[in-house]
Design a protein around this motif. Structure first.
Motif, PDB file in Angstrom:
ATOM      1  N   PRO A  90       0.833  -1.212   0.000  1.00 35.98           N
ATOM      2  CA  PRO A  90       0.000   0.000   0.000  1.00 35.98           C
ATOM      3  C   PRO A  90       0.864   1.256   0.000  1.00 35.98           C
ATOM      4  CG  PRO A  90       0.036  -0.996   2.191  1.00 35.98           C
ATOM      5  CD  PRO A  90       0.826  -1.910   1.294  1.00 35.98           C
ATOM      6  N   THR A  91       0.457   2.260  -0.755  1.00 32.52           N
ATOM      7  CA  THR A  91       1.058   3.591  -0.630  1.00 32.52           C
ATOM      8  C   THR A  91      -0.102   4.576  -0.473  1.00 32.52           C
ATOM      9  OG1 THR A  91       1.086   4.540  -2.870  1.00 32.52           O
ATOM     10  CG2 THR A  91       2.757   2.845  -2.377  1.00 32.52           C
ATOM     11  N   GLU A  92       0.219   5.841  -0.222  1.00 32.28           N
ATOM     12  CA  GLU A  92      -0.838   6.831  -0.045  1.00 32.28           C
ATOM     13  C   GLU A  92      -1.545   7.160  -1.363  1.00 32.28           C
ATOM     14  OE1 GLU A  92       2.274   7.241  -0.235  1.00 32.28           O
ATOM     15  OE2 GLU A  92       2.906   9.249  -0.808  1.00 32.28           O
TER      16      GLU A  92
ATOM     17  N   TYR B 123      -2.130   1.201  -4.630  1.00 35.91           N
ATOM     18  CA  TYR B 123      -1.340   0.013  -4.257  1.00 35.91           C
ATOM     19  C   TYR B 123      -0.310  -0.291  -5.343  1.00 35.91           C
ATOM     20  CZ  TYR B 123      -3.948  -1.340  -0.094  1.00 35.91           C
ATOM     21  OH  TYR B 123      -4.474  -1.369   1.176  1.00 35.91           O
TER      22      TYR B 123
ATOM     23  N   HIS C 139       3.090   6.437   2.994  1.00 39.79           N
ATOM     24  CA  HIS C 139       2.336   5.445   3.766  1.00 39.79           C
ATOM     25  C   HIS C 139       3.273   4.728   4.749  1.00 39.79           C
ATOM     26  CE1 HIS C 139      -0.281   2.177   4.878  1.00 39.79           C
ATOM     27  NE2 HIS C 139      -1.265   2.728   4.199  1.00 39.79           N
TER      28      HIS C 139
ATOM     29  N   THR D  51      -6.930   0.767  -5.438  1.00 37.36           N
ATOM     30  CA  THR D  51      -6.844   1.650  -4.275  1.00 37.36           C
ATOM     31  C   THR D  51      -7.279   0.931  -3.005  1.00 37.36           C
ATOM     32  OG1 THR D  51      -9.031   2.492  -4.848  1.00 37.36           O
ATOM     33  CG2 THR D  51      -7.148   3.777  -5.594  1.00 37.36           C
TER      34      THR D  51
ATOM     35  N   CYS E 216      -6.559   3.767  -0.126  1.00 36.63           N
ATOM     36  CA  CYS E 216      -5.520   4.786  -0.323  1.00 36.63           C
ATOM     37  C   CYS E 216      -6.097   6.179  -0.121  1.00 36.63           C
ATOM     38  CB  CYS E 216      -4.926   4.670  -1.720  1.00 36.63           C
ATOM     39  SG  CYS E 216      -4.148   3.073  -1.993  1.00 36.63           S
TER      40      CYS E 216
END
Ligand code: TXA
Ligand code: MG
Length: 306
Positions: free
Chosen positions: A20-22, A25, A114, A142, A164
């Protein structure tokens, strides 16, 4: 469910990780391992001429792999960790292997915000390449569930970071030969960049080509119809602003907030697509702020942009 330790172990042994990132994904792999990177391209069905973003913990790690000029440093200091990717000349071509860079003399670098992405990169101790975890040409995931549906079968670990927060991919800026250029609008608004380094050059110069900007991209199965005031029979509808509840209508933001619309964009495109509509009609979205990135993704989902 995997842990950060599972994810780090997977990266060390050449495995792929749903991360996961902000923004969205990613499907992560060791940037220095050509075999692992080859599996990323394969899992996505991604053309090998389209390079990947190397994700780092901080500016110090970025400086080890790329040559960041004064403006690149100013941008990184202002916006990292966050939704900004810098394309700069490569410094250490082994740290981010040739295949990950699609053979280019440049490298795309970003430090994601994240906490799970940060923990994995810090634990791994080196750059991690992570394209969006969708199959090539499809909307970015997301949520963990959407990521698993796209490329989960290829991953040995998967981390759940919740939905996200930003929902569109990072803004990509090229900083090469003294020129600063927007290569992809994204989660960081153009105006924020301008406030730090002044206006970006317009258009795409050769040295800055972003090879991944294919015409049909981020596309659901159903055709996409833009600037629609209302749905026609058989269509699903992505609304923007106050809209009466109706079947097959998804409101990107009832209050007309572009940040909320960006966060909902890909999940609602997917939800609309699951209804198997004749088309997905989308309301007109203002082009300022995050609207620039939203409209970019929508035009590509509709197959408009070359
Ligand atoms: O928000 C994001 O950036 C997400 C998350 C997972 O971090 N990642 C992402 O990666 O969107 P991807 O691979 O889907 O998009 C990377 C974009 C592509 O348009 C690619 O062509 C461009 O960055 N790119 C990568 N390296 C480049 C380079 N050396 N020169 C120009 N463009 C480059
Ligand atoms: Mg992508």
């Amino acid at each position: 469910m995997s842990t950060v330790e599972d994810a780090v172990r997977a990266l060390r042994t050449g495995g792929l990780v749903i991360l996961p990132t902000e923004t969205v994904y990613g499907l992560a792999a060791d940037a220095a391992d050509p075999d692992a990177i080859a599996r990323v391209y394969e899992a996505k069905g991604r053309p090998r001429f389209n390079p990947l973003i190397a994700h780092v913990s901080d500016l110090a790690m970025a400086d080890r792999i790329g040559v960041l000029d004064a403006r690149a440093h100013r941008l990184a200091e202002a916006f990292w960790p966050g939704p900004l990717t810098l394309v700069v000349p490569i410094r250490d071509p082994r740290a981010v292997c040739d295949l990950a860079r699609a053979g280019l003399e440049t490298v795309a670098i970003r430090a994601p915000a994240h906490p799970l992405a940060q923990a994995v990169i810090a634990g791994f101790g080196g750059p991690v390449c992570a394209p969006s975890a969708n199959r090539s040409g499809r909307p970015s995931p997301t949520t963990l569930a959407d990521a698993m549906e796209e490329t989960g079968a290829a991953a040995t670990a998967a981390l759940d970071g919740g939905p996200c927060a930003i929902g569109v991919e990072s803004t990509v800026v090229g900083l090469i030969d003294g020129d600063a250029r927007l290569l992809r609008p994204g989660g960081l608004e153009r105006a924020a960049i301008k406030a730090v380094i002044g206006p970006l050059s317009a258009g795409t110069a050769d040295a800055h080509r972003s090879p991944g900007r294919l015409a049909l991209h981020y596309a659901p199965n159903a055709p996409v119809r833009l600037n629609a005031e209302a749905p026609m029979a058989g269509e699903a509808y992505l609304a923007f602003g106050p809209t009466p509840d109706a079947p097959a209508v998804f409101d990107l933001s009832p209050t007309g907030d572009l940040r909320e619309a960006a966060a909902n964009l890909f999940a609602m495109l997917r939800a609309a697509d699951r209804l198997n509509p004749s088309a997905i009609a989308v309301a007109r979205i203002p082009d300022h702020g995050l609207g620039e990135a939203i409209n970019d993704r929508l035009r590509r989902a509709a197959g408009w942009v070359g």
